[in-house]
Motif scaffolding. Structure first.
Motif, PDB file in Angstrom:
ATOM      1  N   GLN A  88     -12.395  -2.848  10.555  1.00  0.00           N
ATOM      2  CA  GLN A  88     -12.608  -2.386   9.181  1.00  0.00           C
ATOM      3  C   GLN A  88     -11.595  -1.296   8.920  1.00  0.00           C
ATOM      4  N   GLU A  89     -10.899  -1.405   7.785  1.00  0.00           N
ATOM      5  CA  GLU A  89      -9.861  -0.429   7.505  1.00  0.00           C
ATOM      6  C   GLU A  89      -9.540  -0.371   6.024  1.00  0.00           C
ATOM      7  N   SER A  90      -8.910   0.714   5.651  1.00  0.00           N
ATOM      8  CA  SER A  90      -8.366   0.857   4.319  1.00  0.00           C
ATOM      9  C   SER A  90      -7.248  -0.172   4.178  1.00  0.00           C
ATOM     10  N   THR A  91      -7.122  -0.753   2.991  1.00  0.00           N
ATOM     11  CA  THR A  91      -6.168  -1.824   2.756  1.00  0.00           C
ATOM     12  C   THR A  91      -5.463  -1.602   1.428  1.00  0.00           C
ATOM     13  N   ARG A  92      -4.200  -1.971   1.394  1.00  0.00           N
ATOM     14  CA  ARG A  92      -3.468  -1.991   0.134  1.00  0.00           C
ATOM     15  C   ARG A  92      -3.218  -3.449  -0.220  1.00  0.00           C
TER      16      ARG A  92
END
Length: 135
Positions: A88-92
């Motif tokens: 799970q991670e921040s995504t652009r």
């Protein structure tokens, strides 16, 4: 159970591929185009891709290849890594609309390869859709 999931994933991918290969009929005043949506995870081995790093990547790698325009959104993502773990991670999310031609295809591939190399990424997800556009 794992084999069933893999079979389902292959079936879904085959259906999507079949749909994507169908020609798009545009209405009068519209142009046929490709919409690419690229998902860039921000986690990297030594931390996260910072806003400054992303801004530099956008200015030096993406914008020169697609100066006509693009859209970037911030999102939260989740995916299964090659080792089977859930990440799970921040995504652009980068959206590009461009002609269906070899130079655009090469540019999208270069953007993905540059991001993976620069930020030690396992993958960049690409969703490619035929569409109709008008201004």
């Amino acid at each position: 159970m794992q084999a069933l999931r893999a079979l389902a994933a292959v079936a879904i991918l085959a259906a999507i591929t079949a749909c994507a290969s169908q020609p798009t009929t545009c209405k009068r005043g519209e142009q046929s185009a490709i919409q690419d949506t690229l998902y860039f995870g921000a986690a990297k081995p030594d931390g996260t891709v910072t806003a400054a790093e992303w801004s530099t990547f956008l200015a030096t790698i993406v914008t020169p290849r697609f100066p006509q325009g693009l859209t970037v959104s911030q999102a939260s993502g989740q995916w299964r890594g090659a080792d089977g773990s859930i990440v799970q991670e921040s995504t652009r999310v980068l959206q590009l609309v461009h002609p269906d031609d070899a130079p655009s295809e090469q540019s999208v591939a270069e953007i993905s390869a540059a991001y993976k190399s620069r930020f030690q990424q396992e993958a960049v997800l690409r969703v490619r859709t035929r569409t109709c556009i008008s201004f």
